[in-house]
Design an enzyme around this catalytic site. Structure first.
Site, PDB file in Angstrom:
ATOM      1  N   HIS A 128      50.911  54.086  20.885  1.00  0.00           N
ATOM      2  CA  HIS A 128      51.068  53.183  22.021  1.00  0.00           C
ATOM      3  C   HIS A 128      52.178  53.699  22.945  1.00  0.00           C
ATOM      4  O   HIS A 128      53.070  54.433  22.513  1.00  0.00           O
ATOM      5  CB  HIS A 128      51.421  51.777  21.530  1.00  0.00           C
ATOM      6  N   GLU A 187      54.756  52.280  24.239  1.00  0.00           N
ATOM      7  CA  GLU A 187      56.130  51.926  23.858  1.00  0.00           C
ATOM      8  C   GLU A 187      56.641  52.817  22.730  1.00  0.00           C
ATOM      9  O   GLU A 187      57.814  53.217  22.708  1.00  0.00           O
ATOM     10  CB  GLU A 187      56.216  50.476  23.369  1.00  0.00           C
ATOM     11  N   CYS A 236      52.728  44.632  21.568  1.00  0.00           N
ATOM     12  CA  CYS A 236      51.988  44.070  20.432  1.00  0.00           C
ATOM     13  C   CYS A 236      52.958  43.912  19.257  1.00  0.00           C
ATOM     14  O   CYS A 236      54.137  44.257  19.348  1.00  0.00           O
ATOM     15  CB  CYS A 236      50.820  44.986  20.058  1.00  0.00           C
ATOM     16  N   CYS A 275      54.639  47.228  18.213  1.00  0.00           N
ATOM     17  CA  CYS A 275      55.667  47.703  19.148  1.00  0.00           C
ATOM     18  C   CYS A 275      56.884  46.785  19.153  1.00  0.00           C
ATOM     19  O   CYS A 275      58.019  47.246  19.285  1.00  0.00           O
ATOM     20  CB  CYS A 275      55.072  47.863  20.541  1.00  0.00           C
TER      21      CYS A 275
END
Lengths: 156, 156
Positions: free
Chosen positions: A64, A66, A94, A97
């Site tokens: 992801h 992040e 999410c 993260c």
């Protein structure tokens, strides 16, 4: 580009400025046909890490935006803690993260649009570190629309 | 080594066997003075990914044992979903790792000792994917004691 005083990291203009950088990262994801989410990490008015979603390209759910930004920023700093840093991310982090953000002790998270499904705030208010402050809704519509239109196009 | 029928992945003997492999990974972390946590991912009785905590060595909070095992297994499979796989990890996954497990759709998680602080189960019962089943407490004492003695030695 207008001069912006980056000294005050909670300044609305600088938040908008850095969210635009995160949106640029999201555009990089879009070019690769990835869910268009982007992130930058800022320390003292300077971007020290950035990332865009590469989950499909890398076939790796941990890729992801992040997560890559955290790794890049920690690498830049030479330490794993991101105290005195702000994460700008186009979509609400999410659970994964948010859980990573906890370990970094990051000072502040600024996100654009909410994620109604896996956004961390749907689950528990203590997923983030108690020292982390959150600002939501910066360039919300633009950030959200980028993802929505991506999925609309996929369904066509 | 005694013959073990790995066909039945929920078999107690095979759970113990694979948790021992995860403990070996934890020992690798210990050698590097990392918090000794290890993980393996098993598909059809075969280890397809493994990892041990490297957060200090890499100065990267995302370098938990499970995260590396997820990445390794996905790389082996050539796809990001780990359906029909089991994660064996010596300590209960944290919020970040549970959030990552969600995205992998992993079938099963087996862990040794509970993490009373950041273990995912302290937060919300829906951090994991609804299809993921969990078995806790396999070699619990051994897995937990490894971490406890690590911190006892640190405090000396």
């Amino acid at each position: 580009m207008k001069y912006i005083n980056f000294e005050d990291s909670t300044d609305v203009a600088s938040d908008t400025f850095f969210m635009r950088q995160a949106l640029q990262e999201a555009q990089e994801a879009l070019k690769l046909d990835e869910v268009p989410i982007g992130a930058v990490i800022v320390s003292n008015g300077k971007i020290i890490g950035k990332g865009h979603n590469l989950a499909e390209r890398l076939k790796d759910v941990t890729a992801h935006a992040e997560m890559q930004a955290f790794t890049a920023a920690a690498n830049y700093i030479g330490g794993k803690y991101l105290t005195d840093c702000t994460l700008y991310v186009t979509i609400e982090p999410c659970v994964m993260c948010a859980g990573a953000a906890y370990w970094t002790h990051i000072s502040r998270i600024v996100y654009g649009a909410k994620d109604e499904k896996r956004g961390y705030s749907n689950f528990h208010d203590k997923l983030l570190h108690p020292k982390t402050t959150v600002t939501a809704g910066v360039l919300e519509e633009e950030c959200g629309e980028l993802v929505k239109s991506f999925f609309r196009n996929k369904r066509k």
